[in-house]
Write a protein that holds these residues in place. Structure first.
Motif, PDB file in Angstrom:
ATOM      1  N   CYS A 192     -11.519  -1.493   0.687  1.00 37.69           N
ATOM      2  CA  CYS A 192     -11.466  -0.043   0.461  1.00 37.69           C
ATOM      3  C   CYS A 192     -10.481   0.619   1.423  1.00 37.69           C
ATOM      4  CB  CYS A 192     -12.851   0.566   0.633  1.00 37.69           C
ATOM      5  SG  CYS A 192     -14.040   0.063  -0.618  1.00 37.69           S
ATOM      6  N   ILE A 193     -10.488   0.188   2.692  1.00 37.20           N
ATOM      7  CA  ILE A 193      -9.562   0.750   3.669  1.00 37.20           C
ATOM      8  C   ILE A 193      -8.125   0.343   3.333  1.00 37.20           C
ATOM      9  CG2 ILE A 193      -8.954   0.844   6.113  1.00 37.20           C
ATOM     10  CD1 ILE A 193     -11.563   2.244   5.426  1.00 37.20           C
ATOM     11  N   TYR A 194      -7.955  -0.891   2.881  1.00 37.47           N
ATOM     12  CA  TYR A 194      -6.628  -1.351   2.449  1.00 37.47           C
ATOM     13  C   TYR A 194      -6.105  -0.464   1.326  1.00 37.47           C
ATOM     14  CZ  TYR A 194      -3.175  -4.252   0.011  1.00 37.47           C
ATOM     15  OH  TYR A 194      -2.032  -4.707  -0.628  1.00 37.47           O
ATOM     16  N   ALA A 195      -6.930  -0.228   0.318  1.00 39.79           N
ATOM     17  CA  ALA A 195      -6.521   0.602  -0.818  1.00 39.79           C
ATOM     18  C   ALA A 195      -6.224   2.026  -0.363  1.00 39.79           C
ATOM     19  CB  ALA A 195      -7.614   0.602  -1.883  1.00 39.79           C
ATOM     20  N   ALA A 196      -7.046   2.554   0.550  1.00 38.54           N
ATOM     21  CA  ALA A 196      -6.837   3.914   1.036  1.00 38.54           C
ATOM     22  C   ALA A 196      -5.507   4.032   1.771  1.00 38.54           C
ATOM     23  CB  ALA A 196      -7.987   4.324   1.960  1.00 38.54           C
ATOM     24  N   TRP A 197      -5.148   2.997   2.550  1.00 40.90           N
ATOM     25  CA  TRP A 197      -3.872   3.046   3.258  1.00 40.90           C
ATOM     26  C   TRP A 197      -2.706   3.002   2.282  1.00 40.90           C
ATOM     27  CZ3 TRP A 197      -1.998   4.167   7.947  1.00 40.90           C
ATOM     28  CH2 TRP A 197      -0.632   3.923   8.133  1.00 40.90           C
ATOM     29  N   VAL A 198      -2.741   2.091   1.317  1.00 44.15           N
ATOM     30  CA  VAL A 198      -1.631   1.970   0.372  1.00 44.15           C
ATOM     31  C   VAL A 198      -1.505   3.234  -0.476  1.00 44.15           C
ATOM     32  CG1 VAL A 198      -0.657   0.586  -1.509  1.00 44.15           C
ATOM     33  CG2 VAL A 198      -1.906  -0.539   0.338  1.00 44.15           C
ATOM     34  N   CYS A 199      -2.619   3.915  -0.678  1.00 49.81           N
ATOM     35  CA  CYS A 199      -2.593   5.171  -1.444  1.00 49.81           C
ATOM     36  C   CYS A 199      -1.780   6.258  -0.742  1.00 49.81           C
ATOM     37  CB  CYS A 199      -4.010   5.690  -1.674  1.00 49.81           C
ATOM     38  SG  CYS A 199      -4.824   4.994  -3.124  1.00 49.81           S
ATOM     39  N   SER A 233      -6.205  -3.839  -5.865  1.00 53.92           N
ATOM     40  CA  SER A 233      -7.247  -3.761  -4.839  1.00 53.92           C
ATOM     41  C   SER A 233      -8.636  -3.683  -5.479  1.00 53.92           C
ATOM     42  CB  SER A 233      -7.023  -2.532  -3.951  1.00 53.92           C
ATOM     43  OG  SER A 233      -7.283  -1.329  -4.664  1.00 53.92           O
ATOM     44  N   PHE A 234      -8.672  -3.277  -6.760  1.00 56.80           N
ATOM     45  CA  PHE A 234      -9.917  -3.130  -7.522  1.00 56.80           C
ATOM     46  C   PHE A 234     -10.874  -2.128  -6.872  1.00 56.80           C
ATOM     47  CE2 PHE A 234      -8.304  -7.330  -8.650  1.00 56.80           C
ATOM     48  CZ  PHE A 234      -8.255  -7.205 -10.026  1.00 56.80           C
ATOM     49  N   VAL A 235     -10.307  -1.153  -6.177  1.00 60.39           N
ATOM     50  CA  VAL A 235     -11.112  -0.083  -5.560  1.00 60.39           C
ATOM     51  C   VAL A 235     -11.079   1.121  -6.497  1.00 60.39           C
ATOM     52  CG1 VAL A 235     -11.365   1.441  -3.573  1.00 60.39           C
ATOM     53  CG2 VAL A 235     -10.638  -0.940  -3.247  1.00 60.39           C
ATOM     54  N   ARG A 236     -12.205   1.367  -7.158  1.00 64.09           N
ATOM     55  CA  ARG A 236     -12.243   2.424  -8.162  1.00 64.09           C
ATOM     56  C   ARG A 236     -12.029   3.805  -7.558  1.00 64.09           C
ATOM     57  NH1 ARG A 236     -17.816   0.423 -10.841  1.00 64.09           N
ATOM     58  NH2 ARG A 236     -18.231   0.257  -8.601  1.00 64.09           N
ATOM     59  N   GLY A 237     -12.479   3.999  -6.323  1.00 64.34           N
ATOM     60  CA  GLY A 237     -12.267   5.284  -5.667  1.00 64.34           C
ATOM     61  C   GLY A 237     -10.792   5.587  -5.497  1.00 64.34           C
ATOM     62  N   SER A 351     -19.517   7.822   1.710  1.00 63.60           N
ATOM     63  CA  SER A 351     -18.951   9.114   1.329  1.00 63.60           C
ATOM     64  C   SER A 351     -18.603   9.895   2.590  1.00 63.60           C
ATOM     65  CB  SER A 351     -19.939   9.916   0.479  1.00 63.60           C
ATOM     66  OG  SER A 351     -19.494  11.256   0.310  1.00 63.60           O
ATOM     67  N   ILE A 352     -17.394  10.413   2.651  1.00 70.86           N
ATOM     68  CA  ILE A 352     -16.992  11.227   3.791  1.00 70.86           C
ATOM     69  C   ILE A 352     -17.908  12.429   3.931  1.00 70.86           C
ATOM     70  CG2 ILE A 352     -15.171  12.738   4.683  1.00 70.86           C
ATOM     71  CD1 ILE A 352     -13.151  10.942   3.273  1.00 70.86           C
ATOM     72  N   TYR A 353     -18.168  13.096   2.819  1.00 73.63           N
ATOM     73  CA  TYR A 353     -18.876  14.376   2.853  1.00 73.63           C
ATOM     74  C   TYR A 353     -20.341  14.210   3.223  1.00 73.63           C
ATOM     75  CZ  TYR A 353     -14.613  15.054   0.238  1.00 73.63           C
ATOM     76  OH  TYR A 353     -13.300  15.032  -0.146  1.00 73.63           O
ATOM     77  N   PHE A 354     -21.004  13.242   2.611  1.00 77.88           N
ATOM     78  CA  PHE A 354     -22.412  13.016   2.944  1.00 77.88           C
ATOM     79  C   PHE A 354     -22.572  12.581   4.406  1.00 77.88           C
ATOM     80  CE2 PHE A 354     -23.354  12.109  -1.773  1.00 77.88           C
ATOM     81  CZ  PHE A 354     -23.730  13.424  -1.968  1.00 77.88           C
ATOM     82  N   GLU A 355     -21.612  11.807   4.896  1.00 73.16           N
ATOM     83  CA  GLU A 355     -21.711  11.353   6.287  1.00 73.16           C
ATOM     84  C   GLU A 355     -21.514  12.514   7.255  1.00 73.16           C
ATOM     85  OE1 GLU A 355     -19.856   7.792   9.040  1.00 73.16           O
ATOM     86  OE2 GLU A 355     -20.267   7.481   6.916  1.00 73.16           O
ATOM     87  N   ILE A 356     -20.554  13.393   6.951  1.00 72.43           N
ATOM     88  CA  ILE A 356     -20.355  14.576   7.801  1.00 72.43           C
ATOM     89  C   ILE A 356     -21.593  15.458   7.779  1.00 72.43           C
ATOM     90  CG2 ILE A 356     -19.047  16.723   8.037  1.00 72.43           C
ATOM     91  CD1 ILE A 356     -16.597  15.191   7.060  1.00 72.43           C
ATOM     92  N   GLY A 410     -12.602   9.731  -0.913  1.00 70.54           N
ATOM     93  CA  GLY A 410     -13.673   9.863   0.066  1.00 70.54           C
ATOM     94  C   GLY A 410     -15.015  10.261  -0.508  1.00 70.54           C
ATOM     95  N   VAL A 411     -15.044  10.672  -1.779  1.00 71.36           N
ATOM     96  CA  VAL A 411     -16.328  11.018  -2.403  1.00 71.36           C
ATOM     97  C   VAL A 411     -17.217   9.789  -2.526  1.00 71.36           C
ATOM     98  CG1 VAL A 411     -17.430  11.845  -4.527  1.00 71.36           C
ATOM     99  CG2 VAL A 411     -15.377  12.982  -3.668  1.00 71.36           C
ATOM    100  N   VAL A 412     -16.615   8.634  -2.804  1.00 76.76           N
ATOM    101  CA  VAL A 412     -17.406   7.443  -3.121  1.00 76.76           C
ATOM    102  C   VAL A 412     -17.247   6.296  -2.130  1.00 76.76           C
ATOM    103  CG1 VAL A 412     -17.459   7.932  -5.600  1.00 76.76           C
ATOM    104  CG2 VAL A 412     -15.559   6.606  -4.644  1.00 76.76           C
ATOM    105  N   ASN A 413     -16.374   6.447  -1.147  1.00 76.47           N
ATOM    106  CA  ASN A 413     -16.152   5.346  -0.208  1.00 76.47           C
ATOM    107  C   ASN A 413     -16.087   5.834   1.235  1.00 76.47           C
ATOM    108  OD1 ASN A 413     -16.102   2.932  -1.720  1.00 76.47           O
ATOM    109  ND2 ASN A 413     -14.032   3.346  -2.429  1.00 76.47           N
ATOM    110  N   ASN A 414     -16.469   4.950   2.132  1.00 72.96           N
ATOM    111  CA  ASN A 414     -16.292   5.201   3.560  1.00 72.96           C
ATOM    112  C   ASN A 414     -14.840   4.961   3.934  1.00 72.96           C
ATOM    113  OD1 ASN A 414     -19.405   4.715   3.859  1.00 72.96           O
ATOM    114  ND2 ASN A 414     -18.653   5.480   5.804  1.00 72.96           N
ATOM    115  N   LEU A 415     -14.177   5.972   4.455  1.00 75.29           N
ATOM    116  CA  LEU A 415     -12.793   5.806   4.901  1.00 75.29           C
ATOM    117  C   LEU A 415     -12.705   5.955   6.418  1.00 75.29           C
ATOM    118  CD1 LEU A 415     -10.950   7.796   2.093  1.00 75.29           C
ATOM    119  CD2 LEU A 415     -11.526   5.377   2.202  1.00 75.29           C
ATOM    120  N   GLY A 416     -13.823   5.908   7.076  1.00 75.43           N
ATOM    121  CA  GLY A 416     -13.846   6.021   8.530  1.00 75.43           C
ATOM    122  C   GLY A 416     -15.224   5.625   9.023  1.00 75.43           C
TER     123      GLY A 416
END
Length: 446
Positions: A192-199, A233-237, A351-356, A410-416
């Motif tokens: 997921c982090i790999y996909a987020a970086w390439v995005c 990456s097969f990361v749907r987010g 989720s970024i938002y739920f974690e915050i 960030g709605v569906v994945n941890n990016l941090g």
């Protein structure tokens, strides 16, 4: 004279060269000194090689992990900023509401110490997130003094991410492509982090395809390479983030979009589908889409469990949350599905938002929303100042694109917490502020 200098140099270097550790230490000190004295190069190298950082576990004992070279560079960044101020007597700081918004957000994070049941965890989390802000946002605002400097960074990032994606393909195909696998390891331990970086470069490049720029063929080829990295990456987010950006650009530029942009996207999609079937990977994509909304599918059930745990934490501590960084430690007390397969894993809320919300409460999520609002005010202003300058328009829209994809993903994945994603996020915000400030100064003739 030359002979005397050679003898002196040899008498110093030859004994040192016989001790590799000493020689390595001297080279490291000299390199560190040069970077401190030239903070722009420190910034450029830090961000360019950010995707290749590696976490070293238990460096000084159990639990003392260090991300190298990112976190090791933090003292250099502090020293570089201090010396810049000491030498020049001041730092040309751009006025922006975004500074205030970030100050409020980090003040709320610090305030969660008052309610945190594990203060040491909150302190460590605050130091970590502050270091990411320092390397991304503050250093950017200190060193970027000309627009060309930011443009140089964009070019370097495209090259380093292209190299990363090619290496990622290698690690995937050597092991056999699958949905859940470590891509580009050891640099990325989470797909997921790999996909987020390439995005990040994908989102930056996509708006350029809608503009009449020179060299669009090269941009299309680069976008195709990086886009395949996101696709495989097969990361749907990440997929949803890029698709959401297409919709955002359609709304944002609905009066100026041309047929070429639509054709490029359609042809890109067709070529992607052909490549997927040629590589015999169609069954993996079918699995991704078939289970997209299946609540009983194992990863979807895990997400619901993590989200509900986060909402439960927020409901019991609605103002300041349970404390910055405490979600993973408190999660077992708030399990929603007792038999969830991730129940024993220490990780975030998916989720970024739920974690915050869980960790910093209502005040935290409002402050975060204020940061995002101020960022888009900066990019809108930068876009207005661009006028007929196509490159400026592409940069403004590209910066917006990065954050749009980040927010959707960030709605569906941890990016941090991730040095790669967090530093890149804060640097994106910092670049928007600096480029707007420099553009205003340029137009005013100062």
């Amino acid at each position: 004279m030359a002979a005397i200098f050679s003898i002196i140099a040899a008498s110093v270097l030859m004994p040192v060269s016989s001790y590799p550790l000493v020689l390595g230490g001297i080279i490291s000190l000299v390199t560190a000194g040069c970077l401190v004295l030239q903070p722009y190069w420190l910034w450029l190298l830090l961000l360019t090689f950010l995707p290749f950082s590696v976490e070293i576990s238990n460096l000084l004992g159990h639990g003392t992990n260090l991300v190298f070279p990112t976190e090791a560079c933090v003292p250099l960044v502090i020293l570089a900023i201090f010396l810049r101020f000491l030498v020049r007597g001041k730092i040309q700081w751009a006025k922006s509401r975004l500074h205030f918004a970030i100050l409020v957000y980090f003040s709320i994070q610090l305030l969660t110490l008052l309610v945190s049941p594990i203060p040491i965890v909150t302190v460590k989390a605050f130091v970590r997130t502050s270091s990411y802000l320092l390397c991304g946002y503050l250093l950017t605002n200190v060193v970027v003094e000309r627009q060309e400097q930011a443009k140089t960074l964009f070019k370097f990032l495209m090259l380093s991410t292209s190299a990363l994606v090619i290496y990622g393909f290698y690690t995937q195909f050597v092991e056999g492509v699958s949905i859940y696998q470590d891509i580009a390891h050891p640099f990325f331990l989470n797909h997921c982090i790999y996909a987020a970086w390439v995005c990040i470069p994908v989102a930056f490049l996509l708006p350029s395809l809608s503009q009449p720029i020179h060299g669009k063929g090269k941009v299309i080829l680069l976008f195709g390479l990086l886009g395949m990295g996101v696709l495989l990456s097969f990361v749907r987010g990440a997929w949803l983030g890029v698709m959401g950006l297409v919709g955002y650009l359609w709304y944002r530029q609905r009066s100026t979009l041309n047929l070429k942009f639509i054709l490029v996207l359609v042809l890109g999609g067709i070529l992607g589908i052909i490549l997927v079937f040629a590589l015999d990977l169609s069954h993996l994509f079918v699995d991704r889409f078939t289970n997209l909304f299946d609540r009983r599918y194992v990863t979807n059930e895990s997400r619901i469990d993590r989200w509900m745990a986060a909402l439960s934490m927020w409901a019991t501590h609605p103002i300041l949350g349970v404390g910055l960084g405490c979600y993973p430690d408190l999660y077992p007390q708030y399990l929603f599905y007792v038999d969830t397969f991730e129940g024993a894993i220490r990780m975030g809320a998916h989720s970024i938002y739920f974690e915050i919300m869980a960790e910093t409460g209502t005040l935290g999520i409002i402050a975060y929303a204020f940061i995002i609002l101020c960022f888009f005010r900066e990019t809108r202003r930068l876009l207005d100042l661009a006028g007929e300058d196509i490159r400026q328009r592409c940069i403004a829209l590209g910066l917006e694109g990065i954050v749009v994809v980040y927010l959707i993903h960030g709605v569906v994945n941890n990016l941090g917490p991730s040095d790669k994603i967090d530093i890149a996020f804060w640097a994106t915000l910092g670049i928007a502020v600096r480029l707007r400030f420099l553009r205003e100064r340029e137009l005013s003739g100062k």
